[in-house]
Each structure stands twice: as structure tokens, then as C-alpha cells.
Design a protein around this motif. Structure first.
Motif, PDB file in Angstrom:
ATOM      1  N   GLN A   1      94.556  31.499 -64.210  1.00 57.80           N
ATOM      2  CA  GLN A   1      93.587  31.842 -63.172  1.00 57.80           C
ATOM      3  C   GLN A   1      92.169  31.504 -63.615  1.00 57.80           C
ATOM      4  O   GLN A   1      91.364  30.986 -62.822  1.00 57.80           O
ATOM      5  N   ARG A   2      91.862  31.779 -64.887  1.00 59.00           N
ATOM      6  CA  ARG A   2      90.525  31.482 -65.395  1.00 59.00           C
ATOM      7  C   ARG A   2      90.290  29.979 -65.461  1.00 59.00           C
ATOM      8  O   ARG A   2      89.201  29.493 -65.128  1.00 59.00           O
ATOM      9  N   ARG A   3      91.302  29.229 -65.865  1.00 60.29           N
ATOM     10  CA  ARG A   3      91.169  27.767 -65.890  1.00 60.29           C
ATOM     11  C   ARG A   3      90.883  27.238 -64.480  1.00 60.29           C
ATOM     12  O   ARG A   3      90.029  26.369 -64.287  1.00 60.29           O
ATOM     13  N   GLU A   4      91.607  27.763 -63.491  1.00 59.11           N
ATOM     14  CA  GLU A   4      91.386  27.314 -62.122  1.00 59.11           C
ATOM     15  C   GLU A   4      89.987  27.695 -61.641  1.00 59.11           C
ATOM     16  O   GLU A   4      89.330  26.919 -60.934  1.00 59.11           O
ATOM     17  N   ALA A   5      89.516  28.882 -62.025  1.00 55.03           N
ATOM     18  CA  ALA A   5      88.170  29.300 -61.635  1.00 55.03           C
ATOM     19  C   ALA A   5      87.122  28.389 -62.273  1.00 55.03           C
ATOM     20  O   ALA A   5      86.131  28.019 -61.628  1.00 55.03           O
ATOM     21  N   PHE A   6      87.320  28.023 -63.526  1.00 57.59           N
ATOM     22  CA  PHE A   6      86.386  27.117 -64.191  1.00 57.59           C
ATOM     23  C   PHE A   6      86.477  25.709 -63.605  1.00 57.59           C
ATOM     24  O   PHE A   6      85.473  24.982 -63.565  1.00 57.59           O
ATOM     25  N   LEU A   7      87.666  25.320 -63.159  1.00 55.53           N
ATOM     26  CA  LEU A   7      87.785  24.035 -62.464  1.00 55.53           C
ATOM     27  C   LEU A   7      87.005  24.067 -61.152  1.00 55.53           C
ATOM     28  O   LEU A   7      86.327  23.097 -60.795  1.00 55.53           O
ATOM     29  N   ASP A   8      87.109  25.173 -60.421  1.00 58.06           N
ATOM     30  CA  ASP A   8      86.314  25.329 -59.203  1.00 58.06           C
ATOM     31  C   ASP A   8      84.828  25.150 -59.515  1.00 58.06           C
ATOM     32  O   ASP A   8      84.100  24.462 -58.787  1.00 58.06           O
ATOM     33  N   ALA A   9      84.387  25.771 -60.604  1.00 62.60           N
ATOM     34  CA  ALA A   9      82.985  25.658 -61.008  1.00 62.60           C
ATOM     35  C   ALA A   9      82.640  24.217 -61.372  1.00 62.60           C
ATOM     36  O   ALA A   9      81.524  23.748 -61.109  1.00 62.60           O
TER      37      ALA A   9
ATOM     38  N   ARG B   1      82.001  22.362 -58.190  1.00 58.86           N
ATOM     39  CA  ARG B   1      80.704  22.758 -57.634  1.00 58.86           C
ATOM     40  C   ARG B   1      79.567  22.131 -58.429  1.00 58.86           C
ATOM     41  O   ARG B   1      78.572  21.674 -57.855  1.00 58.86           O
ATOM     42  N   ALA B   2      79.699  22.106 -59.752  1.00 53.67           N
ATOM     43  CA  ALA B   2      78.659  21.509 -60.593  1.00 53.67           C
ATOM     44  C   ALA B   2      78.541  20.009 -60.327  1.00 53.67           C
ATOM     45  O   ALA B   2      77.443  19.455 -60.329  1.00 53.67           O
ATOM     46  N   LEU B   3      79.670  19.351 -60.094  1.00 55.31           N
ATOM     47  CA  LEU B   3      79.633  17.930 -59.757  1.00 55.31           C
ATOM     48  C   LEU B   3      78.899  17.707 -58.436  1.00 55.31           C
ATOM     49  O   LEU B   3      78.104  16.770 -58.295  1.00 55.31           O
ATOM     50  N   ALA B   4      79.170  18.555 -57.461  1.00 56.37           N
ATOM     51  CA  ALA B   4      78.494  18.427 -56.170  1.00 56.37           C
ATOM     52  C   ALA B   4      76.984  18.640 -56.322  1.00 56.37           C
ATOM     53  O   ALA B   4      76.178  17.992 -55.647  1.00 56.37           O
ATOM     54  N   ARG B   5      76.605  19.512 -57.238  1.00 54.93           N
ATOM     55  CA  ARG B   5      75.193  19.855 -57.415  1.00 54.93           C
ATOM     56  C   ARG B   5      74.468  18.841 -58.301  1.00 54.93           C
ATOM     57  O   ARG B   5      73.340  18.430 -58.002  1.00 54.93           O
ATOM     58  N   HIS B   6      75.097  18.428 -59.406  1.00 47.74           N
ATOM     59  CA  HIS B   6      74.397  17.636 -60.422  1.00 47.74           C
ATOM     60  C   HIS B   6      74.788  16.158 -60.441  1.00 47.74           C
ATOM     61  O   HIS B   6      74.108  15.354 -61.085  1.00 47.74           O
TER      62      HIS B   6
ATOM     63  N   ASP C   1      76.057  22.343 -67.647  1.00 42.49           N
ATOM     64  CA  ASP C   1      75.934  22.501 -66.196  1.00 42.49           C
ATOM     65  C   ASP C   1      77.127  23.277 -65.636  1.00 42.49           C
ATOM     66  O   ASP C   1      76.978  24.147 -64.770  1.00 42.49           O
ATOM     67  N   ILE C   2      78.316  22.928 -66.117  1.00 41.83           N
ATOM     68  CA  ILE C   2      79.534  23.578 -65.624  1.00 41.83           C
ATOM     69  C   ILE C   2      79.554  25.048 -66.029  1.00 41.83           C
ATOM     70  O   ILE C   2      79.884  25.928 -65.229  1.00 41.83           O
ATOM     71  N   ALA C   3      79.168  25.318 -67.274  1.00 40.87           N
ATOM     72  CA  ALA C   3      79.121  26.708 -67.739  1.00 40.87           C
ATOM     73  C   ALA C   3      78.126  27.528 -66.912  1.00 40.87           C
ATOM     74  O   ALA C   3      78.411  28.662 -66.515  1.00 40.87           O
ATOM     75  N   ALA C   4      76.958  26.941 -66.630  1.00 38.63           N
ATOM     76  CA  ALA C   4      75.958  27.645 -65.828  1.00 38.63           C
ATOM     77  C   ALA C   4      76.489  27.924 -64.428  1.00 38.63           C
ATOM     78  O   ALA C   4      76.272  29.011 -63.880  1.00 38.63           O
ATOM     79  N   GLU C   5      77.191  26.948 -63.852  1.00 42.34           N
ATOM     80  CA  GLU C   5      77.758  27.135 -62.519  1.00 42.34           C
ATOM     81  C   GLU C   5      78.800  28.243 -62.524  1.00 42.34           C
ATOM     82  O   GLU C   5      78.935  28.997 -61.551  1.00 42.34           O
ATOM     83  N   ALA C   6      79.540  28.344 -63.632  1.00 46.50           N
ATOM     84  CA  ALA C   6      80.575  29.374 -63.756  1.00 46.50           C
ATOM     85  C   ALA C   6      79.998  30.729 -64.149  1.00 46.50           C
ATOM     86  O   ALA C   6      80.709  31.745 -64.105  1.00 46.50           O
ATOM     87  N   GLY C   7      78.723  30.752 -64.570  1.00 46.51           N
ATOM     88  CA  GLY C   7      78.087  31.994 -64.959  1.00 46.51           C
ATOM     89  C   GLY C   7      78.532  32.509 -66.314  1.00 46.51           C
ATOM     90  O   GLY C   7      78.569  33.722 -66.550  1.00 46.51           O
ATOM     91  N   VAL C   8      78.870  31.571 -67.223  1.00 43.88           N
ATOM     92  CA  VAL C   8      79.310  31.955 -68.568  1.00 43.88           C
ATOM     93  C   VAL C   8      78.570  31.109 -69.597  1.00 43.88           C
ATOM     94  O   VAL C   8      77.967  30.087 -69.268  1.00 43.88           O
ATOM     95  N   ALA C   9      78.624  31.542 -70.844  1.00 47.16           N
ATOM     96  CA  ALA C   9      78.093  30.729 -71.931  1.00 47.16           C
ATOM     97  C   ALA C   9      79.037  29.560 -72.194  1.00 47.16           C
ATOM     98  O   ALA C   9      80.256  29.679 -72.018  1.00 47.16           O
ATOM     99  N   LYS C  10      78.479  28.416 -72.606  1.00 51.48           N
ATOM    100  CA  LYS C  10      79.307  27.212 -72.786  1.00 51.48           C
ATOM    101  C   LYS C  10      80.491  27.430 -73.725  1.00 51.48           C
ATOM    102  O   LYS C  10      81.595  26.945 -73.426  1.00 51.48           O
TER     103      LYS C  10
ATOM    104  N   ASN D   1      83.989  13.380 -51.599  1.00 48.85           N
ATOM    105  CA  ASN D   1      83.651  13.820 -52.958  1.00 48.85           C
ATOM    106  C   ASN D   1      83.164  12.640 -53.795  1.00 48.85           C
ATOM    107  O   ASN D   1      83.749  12.309 -54.838  1.00 48.85           O
ATOM    108  N   PRO D   2      82.073  11.974 -53.382  1.00 54.23           N
ATOM    109  CA  PRO D   2      81.627  10.791 -54.122  1.00 54.23           C
ATOM    110  C   PRO D   2      81.257  11.077 -55.569  1.00 54.23           C
ATOM    111  O   PRO D   2      81.496  10.243 -56.455  1.00 54.23           O
ATOM    112  N   ASN D   3      80.673  12.244 -55.829  1.00 50.58           N
ATOM    113  CA  ASN D   3      80.303  12.564 -57.205  1.00 50.58           C
ATOM    114  C   ASN D   3      81.539  12.722 -58.087  1.00 50.58           C
ATOM    115  O   ASN D   3      81.535  12.318 -59.258  1.00 50.58           O
ATOM    116  N   VAL D   4      82.600  13.302 -57.524  1.00 49.28           N
ATOM    117  CA  VAL D   4      83.852  13.418 -58.276  1.00 49.28           C
ATOM    118  C   VAL D   4      84.426  12.031 -58.525  1.00 49.28           C
ATOM    119  O   VAL D   4      84.896  11.731 -59.631  1.00 49.28           O
TER     120      VAL D   4
END
Length: 222
Positions: free
Chosen positions: A16-24, A27-32, A40-49, A106-109
């Protein structure tokens, strides 16, 4: 049993955590954009890298996970193309549209997977090329299963040519946007059906492009 139960709960929690981090990650790809970083991904997930590395062995592990989720999404979207009620040209268009629409959404992806510097990769180890080979292999099996045995030697060549043409054309389109999305799908459909029709005729098989056909009946059309 208690130990097994704890292990199962941990495995489920980890997935579940892996899937949540994948979701993040998406989202980070869409943003950055495609040059997204682990920070960037860690910040989007709200955790330390470092926390990401509890669930992904390294950057390559996360990259592979993004590629695999994208492939699963593509496979799900392409399922309608296998409807035996579709004529071959409509089936081709349905499959092409599934791929082009996914890339367009999803062009950034797409750029992240096609050529970002997120991970080091080679022709042998690139998971994106590996996914293309998987799709081509599945298509080759479909051809080989449903065409006369005399055509079996050509099926791998046809399948890899099909996948390569769609991928290369869509990458060009993503870079230039010289055509509208529907126009690209129409042109690819025309090209692929024309090539497939010629290939099938070389094996003595003539299909009506717009007539629904059960693939299993093709063997009897020679």
C-alpha cells in the motif's frame, strides 16, 4: 500463525505504501516534468527522501515501478481492441488510440520513460524497451496462435514492426505536435492496416477491413 499474520499485514502495508509513493511520483511528474528528482517525489509524498528508500531499493526500482504501472494501464485500455465484433481496421484504430491517448494525457510521464536522465540504462536493461518487447511478444503470440502455421515465421517481424512504428511516430508527434491527436491516430491506422493487409495477402489471407471477424476462423480462410 501469529507470526504469519504479522508478516502478511506487513507485506500488505508495504504494498500500500509503495502504491501511495507511486501515486506521489505521478503527481510530481505532472508538477515538475520529466526531469523530476527523488527529492521532488519525496516532497510530493510529504516524507523525507530516505523514507522512499524503505520501499524502493533505489531510483531504478522506482523507475521500473512507474514503467510497469504505465504498461498495466495501457494493457487495460487496449483490451477493447480484442473484441471479435470489431473489424480488423477498427481493432487497430482502437489499440492505437489507447496508446496515443495515454501518451497525450501524460506527456511528462512519457518523456520521463522515453529519455529522462533519472536512471542510467542501456539497450539491454532499459525497462521501457523491455515493455515494448513484451507487447511485441504478446502481439506475435496472438498472430501465431490465430494464423495458419505457414505464417508463423513472419509473426515476430510483423509484431515488432507494428510496435516500433507506433512508438516512434508517437514520440515524434509528442515532440512536434505537427498533427492533431485524432489525425495521428487516423494516419497510423491507415499505415498499420495497409502493412498488415499486404502481409496477410502474402500468406494468402484476404480480410475485409471493416467486417467483424473471429480471429480463430482466420486459419480456415487460406
Amino acid at each position: 500463525m501469529t507470526r504469519d499474520g504479522r508478516a502478511e499485514r506487513w507485506r500488505s502495508h508495504r504494498e500500500q505504501r509503495r502504491e501511495a509513493f507511486l501515486d506521489a511520483s505521478f503527481r510530481a511528474l505532472a508538477r515538475h516534468g520529466s526531469e523530476v528528482t527523488m527529492a521532488d517525489i519525496a516532497a510530493e509524498a510529504g516524507v523525507a527522501k530516505p523514507r522512499l528508500y524503505r520501499y524502493f531499493a533505489d531510483k531504478n526500482d522506482l523507475f521500473i515501478a512507474v514503467a510497469e504501472r504505465t504498461l498495466r494501464t495501457l494493457e487495460q485500455r487496449m483490451l477493447p481492441a480484442l473484441d471479435p465484433g470489431l473489424g480488423p481496421r477498427r481493432a487497430i484504430r482502437t489499440a492505437v488510440a489507447a496508446y496515443v491517448h495515454l501518451v497525450a494525457e501524460n506527456p511528462n510521464v512519457a518523456w520521463f520513460l522515453i529519455g529522462s536522465g533519472f536512471v542510467d540504462r542501456s539497450h539491454e536493461t532499459d525497462p521501457v524497451l523491455g515493455n515494448s518487447r513484451k507487447v511485441a511478444a504478446a502481439l506475435a503470440r496472438l498472430f501465431a496462435t490465430n494464423l495458419p502455421s505457414g505464417a508463423a515465421g513472419a509473426t515476430a517481424a510483423w509484431a515488432h514492426a507494428t510496435v516500433g512504428a507506433v512508438r516512434a511516430s508517437t514520440e515524434w508527434w509528442l515532440r512536434t505536435r505537427d498533427l492533431g491527436e485524432d489525425a495521428l491516430i487516423d494516419h497510423l491506422t491507415t499505415f498499420l492496416w495497409g502493412g498488415m493487409d499486404a502481409a496477410l495477402r502474402s500468406e494468402g489471407i484476404v480480410l475485409d477491413p471493416d467486417e467483424p471477424i473471429d480471429l480463430l476462423s482466420v486459419k480456415g480462410r487460406v
